[in-house]
Design an enzyme around this catalytic site. Structure first.
Site, PDB file in Angstrom:
ATOM      1  N   ASP A 142       0.756  -1.120  -0.034  1.00  0.00           N
ATOM      2  CA  ASP A 142      -0.006   0.035   0.063  1.00  0.00           C
ATOM      3  C   ASP A 142       0.910   1.310   0.042  1.00  0.00           C
ATOM      4  O   ASP A 142       1.911   1.206  -0.384  1.00  0.00           O
ATOM      5  CB  ASP A 142      -1.031  -0.117   1.089  1.00  0.00           C
ATOM      6  CG  ASP A 142      -2.319   0.692   0.822  1.00  0.00           C
ATOM      7  OD1 ASP A 142      -2.227   1.689   0.576  1.00  0.00           O
ATOM      8  OD2 ASP A 142      -3.183  -0.135   1.144  1.00  0.00           O
ATOM      9  N   HIS A 215      -3.987   6.123   3.154  1.00  0.00           N
ATOM     10  CA  HIS A 215      -4.716   5.005   2.531  1.00  0.00           C
ATOM     11  C   HIS A 215      -3.978   3.794   3.179  1.00  0.00           C
ATOM     12  O   HIS A 215      -4.938   2.734   3.652  1.00  0.00           O
ATOM     13  CB  HIS A 215      -4.390   4.817   1.046  1.00  0.00           C
ATOM     14  CG  HIS A 215      -5.242   3.752   0.211  1.00  0.00           C
ATOM     15  ND1 HIS A 215      -4.720   2.613   0.068  1.00  0.00           N
ATOM     16  CD2 HIS A 215      -6.487   3.716  -0.381  1.00  0.00           C
ATOM     17  CE1 HIS A 215      -5.867   1.793  -0.536  1.00  0.00           C
ATOM     18  NE2 HIS A 215      -6.701   2.618  -1.046  1.00  0.00           N
ATOM     19  N   SER A 546     -11.088  -0.863  -1.644  1.00  0.00           N
ATOM     20  CA  SER A 546      -9.754  -0.809  -0.933  1.00  0.00           C
ATOM     21  C   SER A 546     -10.211  -1.064   0.428  1.00  0.00           C
ATOM     22  O   SER A 546      -9.184  -1.761   1.044  1.00  0.00           O
ATOM     23  CB  SER A 546      -9.304   0.586  -0.919  1.00  0.00           C
ATOM     24  OG  SER A 546      -8.440   0.970  -1.912  1.00  0.00           O
TER      25      SER A 546
END
Length: 771
Positions: A142, A215, A546
């Site tokens: 990520d 994220h 996600s």
């Protein structure tokens, strides 16, 4: 892959409920929360607390009992709380600066909601059976990680597993001391990006495993975050944040870096996955994807095949290009591909028109405990441009000082919103519909109180405004609603199947929570816009596949902890065949875009149920050689197969598109009729002998014959084969719709005199324009 849209219009109908319960005090005295207009504070007062106390002192009551002040609020809102009689309340409502008074409400502490929504319990089911994921290592590929987050504290976490071979890499604002017993490894991979002169931003990223974007921190804490009390998003979703596998360990492999956009070079992704395998992870979570190519050209497909051979489970996001068919990413059959669904929690504003003449619920995460009281409302009825709040059609004189009611129409999708005239004056009027996500969002980052309204309620507001002159609106923000129905629903943005490159395998595999998921965030920059500033927060509500991907990575970790000997295919099968196809309103899982029942092209085998997956009874297992035979069936060349699988020791003697998968799909290619014979092998993973009976639920136009209809297993790990012939006849008038679905049903194996039920979807779908 995540969608960062703070305001999303929900087209489907859901139940919005909250309960206000007054505190128990003597007589008619009750506890109230009082909202005040701070700007109305008289000049003699230097602080608003003194003004509030003075206001209370002027209130009288027939019984002579004075009001009781409880709290003055300095940050969460402008106002105070107090115990008042009805006489006090009536006087207060007429006092200068009063905005609103709400009776005390009582709620219960809750988690980020998804563990509870998934049925995870502290003392029963898969959580205690798996030791909450202890000793399992999740490799997250990520944007990096924010190690100081409380979600990565290692309180009560045992020592790092001795088999771990990873390290904590030193880099910009990151060193080895940032790792602990929870975050046991962190590395970054950027050589590929740097080679193409996409240098890492020095102001908007870190050349290290540290996360700037947020994220990676969010996905990591979703999968395996430690327990953190009092987490919330500016007053919404308040409770205890906890990951799906809270005792599992996290290793971060940063492969996305910022340079005008967040991108990941294929070389860097492969390097990260390669290192994760070398370090000894048990599960990989990848909330990213590449444009669909043949699998031998896709770095994730390649890395995932290598992981498969090492017994590593790989969970990937399906993509955010829904609601259209054939938009799936990460569709390789050795990858578990995850779609996104809603949970039974929402965030609302209470909208009242006139003097309680109409009350509806709107949707908002406006980050302030604000009350808008009796503001005039404008609706440009009769002029379509004005109804749509076209920036150049509204007259500033008409909307000045008012709330604007807007209707939005995109490709037949209708929605409504309320927005302040200040949004109009700053050019932030209207909403943009994203064909990428199927959602409406604000067109700018400038944020004023903004509320979206579901169509049914929007039509009621529209009708009211058409029949009432000088209408006013009052809006109370910051409600968190629990138990909303129906849930789950398939998110607008969640990519739909089948996979364009491999349509003979039904994708997505499964649905998991992916809408407004609360998890850890980076506090290094403003996130939530409000007026002329951005607010910082340690937790964020984010939506996307996600977010659904790490949920399944966490569940896979729990299953691995319980069943160390299960293959990745067995774990996926257990999740798929025990998945829920019904929502909490007892209907088939809905597609949010249509408001009607979805199909397996939307939700795969259904919504994941971790407790049931722990004990599936039977599994459809797959060997490495089976995947190679499938690639041969796809007409891959020997060189392509070698590149993808890393082996040259194979033949295509058993080339076959009929992989031993826990779902069935028939592709209609330029015809409305076809027939296909599936051959499957089931493995008993329950203790003891058992007998199962096949039950088929098939719609009109689908005929299914299973042979044998009853199968027996001598004991644990014994196997049994069956054949299933699916004949499709959709009729002469059938034609591909926008979702390409033909029809669908289910095959279920019921254990005779037992508790297990093993269900698989059967789908017919029209071929895409090209396969």
């Amino acid at each position: 892959m995540a969608k960062f849209l703070p305001f999303k219009l929900l087209f489907s109908l859901f139940l919005l409920v909250w309960t206000a319960t007054s505190s128990s005090v003597s007589g008619d005295r009750k506890t109230y929360i009082i909202h005040m207009d701070k700007s109305a504070m008289p000049a003699p007062f230097s602080i608003h607390h003194d003004w509030y106390m003075s206001t209370l002192s002027l209130l009288s009551s027939p019984d002579g009992v004075a009001p009781t002040h409880l709290y003055t609020y300095n940050h969460v809102m402008d106002g105070f709380s107090a115990v008042l009689s009805q006489a006090h309340l009536d006087q207060l409502r007429n006092s200068p600066g009063h905005l609103a008074a709400y009776p005390e409400t009582f709620g219960q502490l809750h988690t980020t909601r998804t563990p509870k929504f998934l049925g995870l319990k502290k003392r029963a089911g898969i959580w205690p059976a798996a030791g909450f994921g202890n000793d399992i290592i999740i490799g997250v590929i990520d944007t990096g990680i924010w190690p100081e987050s409380e979600s990565f504290n290692d309180d009560d976490i045992p020592p790092v597993p001795a088999r771990w071979r990873g390290i904590c890499e030193v880099g910009t604002e990151f060193n080895s001391s940032h790792c602990n017993r929870k975050l046991i490894g962190a590395r970054s991979f950027s050589k590929g990006m740097k080679q193409y002169k996409l240098n890492i931003s020095k102001t908007d990223d870190y050349d290290s495993p540290r996360d700037y974007f947020g994220h990676g921190t969010h996905t990591s804490s979703t999968a395996a975050g430690s327990r953190v009390q009092h987490a919330d998003y500016f007053g919404y979703a308040e409770g205890t944040a906890i990951g799906v596998a809270p005792m599992a360990r996290i290793a971060m492999y940063k492969v996305l870096f910022y340079d005008n956009s967040y991108d990941a070079a294929a070389t860097d992704v492969l390097a990260g996955m390669d290192q994760a395998i070398a370090d000894g992870v048990d599960v990989m979570s990848l909330s990213l994807g590449f444009i669909e190519t043949t699998f031998d050209e896709n770095p994730i497909a390649i890395g995932a095949f290598a992981a498969l051979k090492k017994g590593i489970f790989v969970s990937c996001s399906a993509g955010n290009s829904g609601p259209h068919a054939y938009t799936i990413l990460n569709g390789a059959p050795w990858i578990t591909t995850i779609g996104a669904g809603t949970i039974d929690r929402d965030y609302a504003a209470l909208i009242t028109l006139g003097d309680n003449e109409l009350t509806v619920s709107g949707r908002s995460v406006y980050p302030e405990n604000l009350f808008v009281s009796e503001v005039p409302i404008y609706f440009g009825h009769g002029n379509r441009s004005k109804e749509l709040c076209d920036l150049y059609s509204l007259d500033p004189k008409d909307v000045a000082g008012k709330y604007i009611f807007c209707a939005f129409d995109y490709d037949g999708l209708v929605g409504f919103a309320l927005q302040s005239d200040e949004m109009y004056r700053t050019g932030a009027v209207g909403a943009i519909f994203s064909s990428d996500t199927g959602q409406f969002s604000k067109p700018t980052d400038f944020d004023m109180p903004y509320v979206t309204i579901i169509p049914k309620d929007g039509e009621l507001v529209k009708k009211y405004l058409m029949n009432v002159k000088n209408a006013t609106v009052s809006i109370k923000f910051q409600f968190t609603l629990l138990g909303t129905k129906p849930a789950p629903q398939v998110a607008y943005f969640s990519s739909r199947g089948p996979d364009r490159r491999s349509p003979w395998i039904l994708k997505p595999d499964i649905l998991a929570p992916g809408v407004d998921i609360l998890a850890s965030w980076v506090p290094n920059r403003g996130w939530q816009p409000i007026r002329d500033q951005y607010l910082l927060n340690d937790y964020a509500l984010v939506s996307g596949t996600s977010m659904s991907c790490p949920h399944v990575a966490g569940i896979a970790s729990l299953l691995k902890a319980v069943h160390h000997d299960w293959s990745s295919a067995a774990i996926r099968s257990a999740m798929m065949t025990t998945a829920n196809i019904y929502d909490n309103a007892n209907g088939i899982i809905m597609d949010m875009i249509t408001g009607t029942a979805g199909t397996p092209l939307d939700f795969g085998a259904g919504h994941v149920n971790p407790n049931k997956a722990m004990d599936p009874g039977l599994v459809y297992d797959i060997e490495v050689e089976d995947y190679i035979s499938y690639l041969c069936g796809l007409n891959y060349t020997s060189n392509q197969i070698r590149v993808l699988t890393g082996t040259s020791n194979f033949t295509c003697e058993h080339a076959n598109l009929d992989l031993n998968y826990p779902s069935f799909i028939v592709i209609l290619n330029n015809t409305n009729t076809t027939s296909f014979n599936f051959k499957r092998m089931l493995t008993n993973v329950a203790d003891g002998s058992s007998i199962y009976r096949a039950v088929v639920n098939a719609p009109e136009g689908m005929k299914v014959v299973v042979q044998p209809a009853t199968i027996s297993f001598a004991g644990k790990y014994s196997k049994a084969e069956f054949n299933m012939t699916v004949s499709i006849n959709l009729g002469a008038d059938a034609s591909p719709q926008s979702d390409y679905i033909g029809n669908f049903g289910f095959l279920s194996w019921y254990e005779v005199n037992g508790k297990h039920m093993v269900r698989s979807p059967i789908v017919s779908a029209f071929a895409p324009l090209r396969v």
